[in-house]
Design an enzyme around this catalytic site. Structure first.
Site, PDB file in Angstrom:
ATOM      1  N   ASP A  47      -1.718  -0.561  -1.951  1.00  0.00           N
ATOM      2  CA  ASP A  47      -0.478  -1.431  -1.673  1.00  0.00           C
ATOM      3  C   ASP A  47       0.593  -0.999  -2.640  1.00  0.00           C
ATOM      4  O   ASP A  47       0.497  -0.173  -3.720  1.00  0.00           O
ATOM      5  CB  ASP A  47      -1.032  -3.001  -2.239  1.00  0.00           C
ATOM      6  CG  ASP A  47      -0.051  -3.869  -2.198  1.00  0.00           C
ATOM      7  OD1 ASP A  47       0.333  -4.137  -1.212  1.00  0.00           O
ATOM      8  OD2 ASP A  47       0.581  -4.072  -3.453  1.00  0.00           O
ATOM      9  N   GLU A 107       0.672   2.545   1.488  1.00  0.00           N
ATOM     10  CA  GLU A 107       1.990   1.653   1.932  1.00  0.00           C
ATOM     11  C   GLU A 107       3.218   2.276   1.470  1.00  0.00           C
ATOM     12  O   GLU A 107       3.471   2.072   0.286  1.00  0.00           O
ATOM     13  CB  GLU A 107       1.537   0.239   1.561  1.00  0.00           C
ATOM     14  CG  GLU A 107       2.929  -0.695   1.942  1.00  0.00           C
ATOM     15  CD  GLU A 107       2.755  -2.283   1.448  1.00  0.00           C
ATOM     16  OE1 GLU A 107       3.307  -3.243   2.037  1.00  0.00           O
ATOM     17  OE2 GLU A 107       2.518  -2.515   0.289  1.00  0.00           O
TER      18      GLU A 107
END
Length: 736
Positions: free
Chosen positions: A375, A411
């Site tokens: 993330d 990401e």
């Protein structure tokens, strides 16, 4: 400095009782490890990095909550450690760390706060349902002068209100496990939430729904196998905390992007207990998925923690060594925030880098997982301030003998300046490709000015990834993700409807690139509902025919809706759970059947999952290229065609001499395919390319048909014309 009057409070001292001795122990490994000490005495070694601390107390808790504090007097290389004989698995524990309270310089030590061991392998307990009590904050949260609230140290004991670490004894060697090891080019990722996926499943026993055991149940595994995915990407399963503002509104953090324990499987997903049983249950889940040929990828949140900014709670790292773990501004009272969550871990610091890599290796070697999706990975790649692809974090991953061998997905952005890094991550890494998402959404809603960008996205995004030896599978293609509209909502809503989140519909993105097909929200209009189903079929078909690694979101294959909520992070309820009755609704079973058929087609045909980029050059004397683009007139596209407004694109994929060899060393060959994507509002006559491209074509997929249970199977001559329905995809196979 804080005045004596400001700090005045009555300390809550733990009851004194005789405890076991604390032997010197060892500084490694960090955490709590059961072992045999001197003279064959069994016990547990405790080790905690606390660089700037003045003293550390190990706190042991009986089942009734009685606390025993044991000073750790051994200090080696900034690690406080000790061996406690007689302490074994199931023991609950925490730490109290002593040091200066000086928020202006970033020092926030407060021994009144019980701290969770960053290396705890299991966590027991929660914060309740009505909000975080003021006792869990290192500063006086209810100080009347709000502008100095975070500078006044709170002396109240937090131990009764916070979770505790649990000593875990586990000697599993995974000798009976067989990892699938699916090559990247063959991978199909299925993003799911452990609880949300199984919470309403009628064939899973009630007591197992929403748990690791529920996901391991044959009914859950069967759906994944029949669908044809090769990996599940689990939304965060690290122990996480619920934000205070959610609890006070009667909500909870559902997604889990609020980590507090990087070694502990989230206890709330355990059906068997929370004093260590969650570890074994998680492992059994991994084994069950592996036995079905499915890899397990974890969505991990190492960019920030649940302790938020200077006004956040003191749960672990903030009280162990605030300056050693977090990025601080030049005004050290404030936190540097590249994540939008209040804090950012300072990955350049050796102890932080060690925490992250130790955690990653643990989940691979001892918990059996096969990869990670990071993330806000750009926040991990920042050196001092800027994103740096030679940063310590990326360098360590590249040379680590364990981590460089697993699947790594970035990401590739964060919320700071220069944080958007799509296409910039080095070899070994794949990336979420949001440019793919945007181009495909825009094409099917009629918002692309031309098809230049779409051509790159369908063929593997070579403009982004064809460097440094990277391959087409560096692009993780997706149309939807957990964050944003579901596939059904993407064709049902043009505006977000997040009122249930309690934030005045201010949260969540405004840039949805969606089209509601003429009516906002659900409708009884049969024409609009038919169009919405067709648009879902178009989006799924485009995704699964594109070069790269496709990622599906759980439930999209059945038409799952969140009622227009594009930020359901706090919806631990029917909004956030998968409704397993969806295939009973009109058109949903056909959507599921089409998804299965497309995934089977992808599995059977290597031309749809190439391991190298297309060259676009002739492959033989007949002039056929491995990739060719056609207009509706059946002519190869010229440069002006790429710049001209159009709603139609023909894509020819040649199966002749696909790069790579099979297990016997022979050249891979396959069928050739022609895909026609037509986003226009009226039917289109499309001329099929004749020889040498093809003598005959067989129709394999037609999203314009309502019945998707079987391929159409009709044949069409090369050079002839087929009628493509408005807003539809047709896929034709070249007949030999």
């Amino acid at each position: 400095m804080t005045s004596a009057a400001e700090q005045e409070a009555v300390p809550d001292h733990a009851p004194e009782r005789a405890g076991p001795p604390v032997w010197p122990g060892a500084p490694t490994p960090l955490g709590a490890r059961c072992r045999v000490g001197p003279d064959g005495v069994a016990g547990t070694n405790f080790a905690l990095w606390a660089g700037g601390a003045e003293a550390v107390e190990l706190c042991l808790f009986d089942p009734d909550g009685t606390e025993l504090r044991l000073p750790l007097t051994e200090l080696t290389h900034e690690i406080w450690h000790g061996f406690v004989p007689g302490i074994g698995a199931g023991q609950r524990y925490g730490y109290r760390v002593h040091g200066r309270w000086d928020p202006w310089t970033g020092a926030r030590w407060n021994p009144a706060k019980l701290l969770l061991d960053p290396y705890a392998r299991a966590v027991d307990g929660d914060f309740g349902d009505s909000g975080l009590p003021p006792e869990v904050y290192g500063h006086v949260r209810d100080w009347p002068q709000q502008h100095v609230a975070d500078t006044v140290r709170d002396e109240r004991d937090s131990a009764p209100y916070v979770p505790k670490g649990v000593v875990v004894q586990d000697d599993d060697d995974w000798s009976d496990d067989r990892r699938p090891k699916t090559p990247w080019q063959d991978s199909v990722i299925y993003e799911l939430h452990v609880k949300g996926f199984t919470r309403l499943h009628p064939d899973i026993p009630e007591h197992l729904r929403g748990t690791y055991a529920g996901l391991a149940h044959p009914a859950a595994v069967e759906h994944l196998v029949r669908l044809g995915v090769t990996a599940v990407e689990l939304l965060p399963v690290h122990q996480f905390a619920h934000e205070d503002h959610l609890l006070r509104r009667g909500l909870r953090n559902h997604w889990g992007y609020n980590s507090i324990g990087y070694f502990a499987p989230h206890a709330g997903y355990s059906s068997s207990g929370t004093t260590g049983q969650q570890v074994g249950e998680f492992k059994r889940m991994v084994r069950a998925l592996h036995a079905a040929g499915i890899e397990v990828i974890l969505d991990v949140v190492y960019n920030h923690t649940a302790e938020a900014g200077e006004l956040g709670p003191t749960l672990s790292l903030k009280g162990i060594d605030n300056r050693g773990y977090y990025r601080l501004q030049s005004d050290a009272r404030r936190y540097a925030d590249y994540t939008g969550c209040g804090n950012t871990l300072h990955v350049v610091q050796p102890q932080v880098l060690r925490l992250i890599t130790d955690s990653l290796r643990y989940w691979v070697t001892e918990m059996g997982v096969d990869g990670f999706r990071f993330d806000l990975a750009a926040a991990l790649a920042r050196s001092m301030h800027d994103v740096d692809m030679l940063s310590p974090f990326l360098a360590v991953i590249a040379q680590d003998p364990v981590l460089r061998r697993v699947k790594l997905i970035a990401e590739p952005w964060d919320v700071g300046n220069g944080g958007y890094q799509v296409g910039a991550f080095p070899p070994l890494w794949t990336e979420w490709n949001d440019r793919y998402r945007d181009a495909v959404r825009d094409f099917w809603r009629g918002a692309l000015p031309d098809v230049r960008d779409l051509g790159y996205r369908l063929s593997g995004s070579s403009d982004l990834y064809a460097w440094g030896g990277r391959r087409p599978y560096a692009s993780v293609n997706f149309v939807t993700a957990h964050d944003g509209f579901t596939l059904r909502d993407l064709v049902t809503y043009e505006r977000k409807h997040n009122e249930a989140n309690g934030e005045g519909n201010r949260d969540g993105t405004h840039d949805n690139r969606s089209w509601n097909c003429g009516v906002e929200g659900e409708t009884d209009d049969p024409g609009i509902n038919a169009l919405r189903l067709r648009q879902q079929r178009n989006l799924l078909t485009t995704l699964l025919l594109s070069t790269g690694v496709p990622m599906l979101v759980a439930g999209d294959e059945m038409g799952r809706t969140q009622g227009g909520n594009n930020n359901a992070y706090c919806q631990d309820n029917a909004i956030g759970w998968l409704d397993w009755t969806l295939p009973d609704a009109p058109g949903r079973a056909q959507l599921l059947a089409l998804t299965r058929r497309l995934l089977a087609l992808r599995h059977d045909h290597p031309v749809l999952r190439r391991r190298a980029f297309f060259s676009g050059r002739p492959q033989g004397a007949d002039g056929l290229r491995d990739l060719a683009w056609f207009t509706a007139e059946g002519a190869e596209m010229t440069e002006p065609d790429w710049y001209a407004p159009t709603a139609t694109l023909g894509l020819y994929l040649s199966g002749r001499d696909i790069p790579g060899r099979d297990e016997r060393g022979e050249q891979i060959t396959d069928d050739s395919f022609l895909a026609v994507l037509h986003a226009g509002s009226r039917p289109l006559d499309f001329r099929l390319p004749g020889p040498p491209w093809a003598e005959t074509y067989e129709l394999v997929v037609d999203t314009g048909r309502d019945d998707q249970s079987a391929p159409p199977g009709t044949e069409h001559p090369g050079g002839g014309t087929i009628t493509v329905a408005a807003r539809s995809v047709v896929l034709l196979r070249v007949r030999a």
